[in-house]
Scaffold this motif. Structure first.
Motif, PDB file in Angstrom:
ATOM      1  N   VAL A 239       0.838  -1.199   0.000  1.00 54.98           N
ATOM      2  CA  VAL A 239       0.000   0.000   0.000  1.00 54.98           C
ATOM      3  C   VAL A 239       0.875   1.253   0.000  1.00 54.98           C
ATOM      4  N   LEU A 240       1.954   1.205   0.742  1.00 59.58           N
ATOM      5  CA  LEU A 240       2.825   2.377   0.890  1.00 59.58           C
ATOM      6  C   LEU A 240       3.726   2.627  -0.310  1.00 59.58           C
ATOM      7  N   ALA A 241       4.141   1.573  -0.990  1.00 57.09           N
ATOM      8  CA  ALA A 241       5.155   1.716  -2.046  1.00 57.09           C
ATOM      9  C   ALA A 241       4.793   2.779  -3.084  1.00 57.09           C
ATOM     10  N   PRO A 242       3.589   2.763  -3.661  1.00 56.81           N
ATOM     11  CA  PRO A 242       3.275   3.812  -4.649  1.00 56.81           C
ATOM     12  C   PRO A 242       3.162   5.202  -4.034  1.00 56.81           C
ATOM     13  N   VAL A 243       2.752   5.269  -2.781  1.00 55.53           N
ATOM     14  CA  VAL A 243       2.654   6.558  -2.095  1.00 55.53           C
ATOM     15  C   VAL A 243       4.049   7.166  -1.905  1.00 55.53           C
ATOM     16  N   ILE A 244       4.973   6.342  -1.431  1.00 53.79           N
ATOM     17  CA  ILE A 244       6.346   6.812  -1.230  1.00 53.79           C
ATOM     18  C   ILE A 244       6.973   7.212  -2.561  1.00 53.79           C
ATOM     19  N   ALA A 245       6.737   6.415  -3.604  1.00 50.77           N
ATOM     20  CA  ALA A 245       7.289   6.722  -4.922  1.00 50.77           C
ATOM     21  C   ALA A 245       6.779   8.070  -5.433  1.00 50.77           C
ATOM     22  N   GLN A 246       5.505   8.342  -5.228  1.00 49.46           N
ATOM     23  CA  GLN A 246       4.944   9.626  -5.663  1.00 49.46           C
ATOM     24  C   GLN A 246       5.559  10.783  -4.897  1.00 49.46           C
ATOM     25  N   ALA A 247       5.686  10.622  -3.568  1.00 48.87           N
ATOM     26  CA  ALA A 247       6.268  11.681  -2.744  1.00 48.87           C
ATOM     27  C   ALA A 247       7.719  11.957  -3.135  1.00 48.87           C
ATOM     28  N   GLN A 248       8.479  10.889  -3.405  1.00 47.41           N
ATOM     29  CA  GLN A 248       9.882  11.063  -3.790  1.00 47.41           C
ATOM     30  C   GLN A 248      10.005  11.735  -5.161  1.00 47.41           C
ATOM     31  N   ALA A 249       9.113  11.388  -6.079  1.00 47.59           N
ATOM     32  CA  ALA A 249       9.129  12.019  -7.396  1.00 47.59           C
ATOM     33  C   ALA A 249       8.828  13.512  -7.280  1.00 47.59           C
ATOM     34  N   ILE A 256      13.832  19.505  -3.766  1.00 45.43           N
ATOM     35  CA  ILE A 256      13.996  19.387  -2.318  1.00 45.43           C
ATOM     36  C   ILE A 256      15.256  18.580  -2.033  1.00 45.43           C
ATOM     37  N   ALA A 257      16.115  19.076  -1.142  1.00 48.75           N
ATOM     38  CA  ALA A 257      17.383  18.396  -0.864  1.00 48.75           C
ATOM     39  C   ALA A 257      17.797  18.597   0.582  1.00 48.75           C
ATOM     40  N   GLY A 258      18.815  17.831   0.993  1.00 49.72           N
ATOM     41  CA  GLY A 258      19.395  17.973   2.324  1.00 49.72           C
ATOM     42  C   GLY A 258      18.417  17.664   3.441  1.00 49.72           C
ATOM     43  N   LYS A 259      18.490  18.498   4.507  1.00 49.68           N
ATOM     44  CA  LYS A 259      17.646  18.261   5.680  1.00 49.68           C
ATOM     45  C   LYS A 259      16.164  18.445   5.392  1.00 49.68           C
ATOM     46  N   SER A 260      15.838  19.054   4.264  1.00 53.39           N
ATOM     47  CA  SER A 260      14.432  19.302   3.932  1.00 53.39           C
ATOM     48  C   SER A 260      13.745  18.076   3.345  1.00 53.39           C
ATOM     49  N   VAL A 261      14.522  17.076   2.931  1.00 56.03           N
ATOM     50  CA  VAL A 261      13.936  15.926   2.239  1.00 56.03           C
ATOM     51  C   VAL A 261      12.994  15.143   3.140  1.00 56.03           C
ATOM     52  N   THR A 262      13.486  14.723   4.303  1.00 51.44           N
ATOM     53  CA  THR A 262      12.666  13.873   5.172  1.00 51.44           C
ATOM     54  C   THR A 262      11.380  14.562   5.612  1.00 51.44           C
ATOM     55  N   PRO A 263      11.416  15.808   6.118  1.00 52.77           N
ATOM     56  CA  PRO A 263      10.150  16.462   6.487  1.00 52.77           C
ATOM     57  C   PRO A 263       9.169  16.570   5.318  1.00 52.77           C
ATOM     58  N   PHE A 264       9.695  16.874   4.120  1.00 56.95           N
ATOM     59  CA  PHE A 264       8.820  16.990   2.953  1.00 56.95           C
ATOM     60  C   PHE A 264       8.152  15.657   2.644  1.00 56.95           C
ATOM     61  N   LEU A 265       8.941  14.583   2.625  1.00 58.06           N
ATOM     62  CA  LEU A 265       8.393  13.276   2.285  1.00 58.06           C
ATOM     63  C   LEU A 265       7.358  12.818   3.322  1.00 58.06           C
ATOM     64  N   LEU A 266       7.677  13.014   4.593  1.00 58.82           N
ATOM     65  CA  LEU A 266       6.740  12.589   5.636  1.00 58.82           C
ATOM     66  C   LEU A 266       5.431  13.365   5.558  1.00 58.82           C
ATOM     67  N   GLN A 267       5.512  14.664   5.244  1.00 55.70           N
ATOM     68  CA  GLN A 267       4.299  15.471   5.121  1.00 55.70           C
ATOM     69  C   GLN A 267       3.461  15.024   3.929  1.00 55.70           C
ATOM     70  N   ARG A 268       4.104  14.751   2.804  1.00 53.02           N
ATOM     71  CA  ARG A 268       3.353  14.315   1.624  1.00 53.02           C
ATOM     72  C   ARG A 268       2.741  12.936   1.841  1.00 53.02           C
ATOM     73  N   ILE A 269       3.470  12.049   2.516  1.00 52.19           N
ATOM     74  CA  ILE A 269       2.916  10.722   2.798  1.00 52.19           C
ATOM     75  C   ILE A 269       1.722  10.838   3.744  1.00 52.19           C
ATOM     76  N   PHE A 270       1.808  11.749   4.713  1.00 50.91           N
ATOM     77  CA  PHE A 270       0.674  12.019   5.595  1.00 50.91           C
ATOM     78  C   PHE A 270      -0.544  12.465   4.785  1.00 50.91           C
ATOM     79  N   GLU A 271      -0.318  13.359   3.849  1.00 51.58           N
ATOM     80  CA  GLU A 271      -1.424  13.869   3.034  1.00 51.58           C
ATOM     81  C   GLU A 271      -1.987  12.787   2.120  1.00 51.58           C
ATOM     82  N   LEU A 272      -1.108  12.028   1.500  1.00 53.80           N
ATOM     83  CA  LEU A 272      -1.550  11.017   0.539  1.00 53.80           C
ATOM     84  C   LEU A 272      -2.228   9.824   1.209  1.00 53.80           C
TER      85      LEU A 272
END
Length: 304
Positions: A239-249, A256-272
């Protein structure tokens, strides 16, 4: 050597030789909004207490390193603005500048060790990011596990990471990696990653014994215990794999790079996932707090 300022509850517990569990503070300042962040922090601390140990949330407040926060300090931190996110590289600078900062896994391990606390419960560790062969984006958490003698209980590494490479780096660094109660290394929101953990432990006493024996052998560094999220709370990997792939894309597209990557991905996964990822995150942190308390009771305190 600096000794962290202890809360009255933690100071009394360490003086009496009772079990103490360290907790990070970035989940409060960077993980979720007010007032859910304070409610979650209190819930995790209460989970540690209910499991027979004393919680010690690690943070820097106005330049002072604390191991254990009073409820008033916890509330103030949960409402603070502009809080720094601290790892090994910026911990000293934050203190020197008299600033307030929340500790990541690496900085929490440092604070816990300075306070004589041998066990730390978190959600998931950082690790090797996808594409690290070109970006060199590898969390300082991995090197901290190799140098600071604290046992870290986590639901594995965050599923947004390159888990095979993360395990390879931990092996290279000589970090013992256990899966608790299963052979498969957990993948944060999911119980299984499809990757075999190097070691398995089925009892908190085994983990505590290994921690102490590493010290007796003169081996530096800590241990990572991968504690799978409870079955009722997990989000399956498929279930998570396509969600994570979309957030990373999206992160790559937006630069988005550096320390901003993880917060961005977690927020998008929360939304998705419509908030399901955060609900699972809270459940796994509490589950890790319970296991960490059991290990701490076996280990004994303080641990220097």
């Amino acid at each position: 050597m600096i000794t962290p300022t202890l809360s009255p509850e933690v100071a009394e517990a360490l003086a009496d030789g009772r079990a103490v569990v360290a907790l990070e503070s970035t989940i409060i300042t960077h993980g979720m909004p007010w007032p859910q962040n304070l409610e979650t922090a209190r819930s995790v601390e209460d989970t540690v207490r209910a499991a027979g140990a004393v919680p010690a949330t690690i943070a820097v407040l106005d330049g002072v390193l604390y191991a254990g926060l009073t409820d008033a300090q916890l509330r103030a931190l949960a409402q603070a603005q502009g809080v720094a996110k601290l790892s090994r590289a910026d911990l000293g600078a934050c203190m020197a500048q008299g600033r307030t900062g929340a500790t990541t896994v690496a900085a929490t391990m440092i604070g816990a060790h300075l306070a004589g606390i041998g066990v730390f419960a978190t959600g998931g560790i950082g690790g090797v990011h996808k594409g690290a062969e070109t970006s060199f984006d590898i969390s300082a958490d991995l090197h901290e596990l190799a140098r600071t003698p604290v046992t870290v209980v986590a639901a594995g590494a965050k599923a947004i990471l390159d888990l095979p490479k993360t395990l390879e780096v931990l092996e290279t660094l000589g970090v013992p990696v256990f899966a608790y109660g299963q052979d498969d290394f957990p993948a944060f929101w999911s119980r299984a990653s499809g990757l075999a953990a190097p070691l398995r432990a089925d009892d908190p006493a085994q983990i505590a014994a290994a921690h102490l024996l590493r010290a007796d052998l003169g081996l530096g560094g800590g241990q990572l215990v991968g504690n799978p999220i409870p079955a009722d709370d997990e989000i399956p990997g498929e279930v998570l794999a396509p969600v994570i792939a979309q957030a990373q894309a999206e992160a790559e597209t937006q630069g988005i790079a550096g320390k901003s990557v993880t917060p961005f991905l977690l927020q998008r996964i929360f939304e998705l996932t419509e908030g399901r990822s955060l609900t699972a995150n809270i459940a796994l942190v509490r589950n890790n707090a319970r296991l960490a308390a059991a290990i701490a009771r076996e280990l004994g305190q303080p641990f220097a």
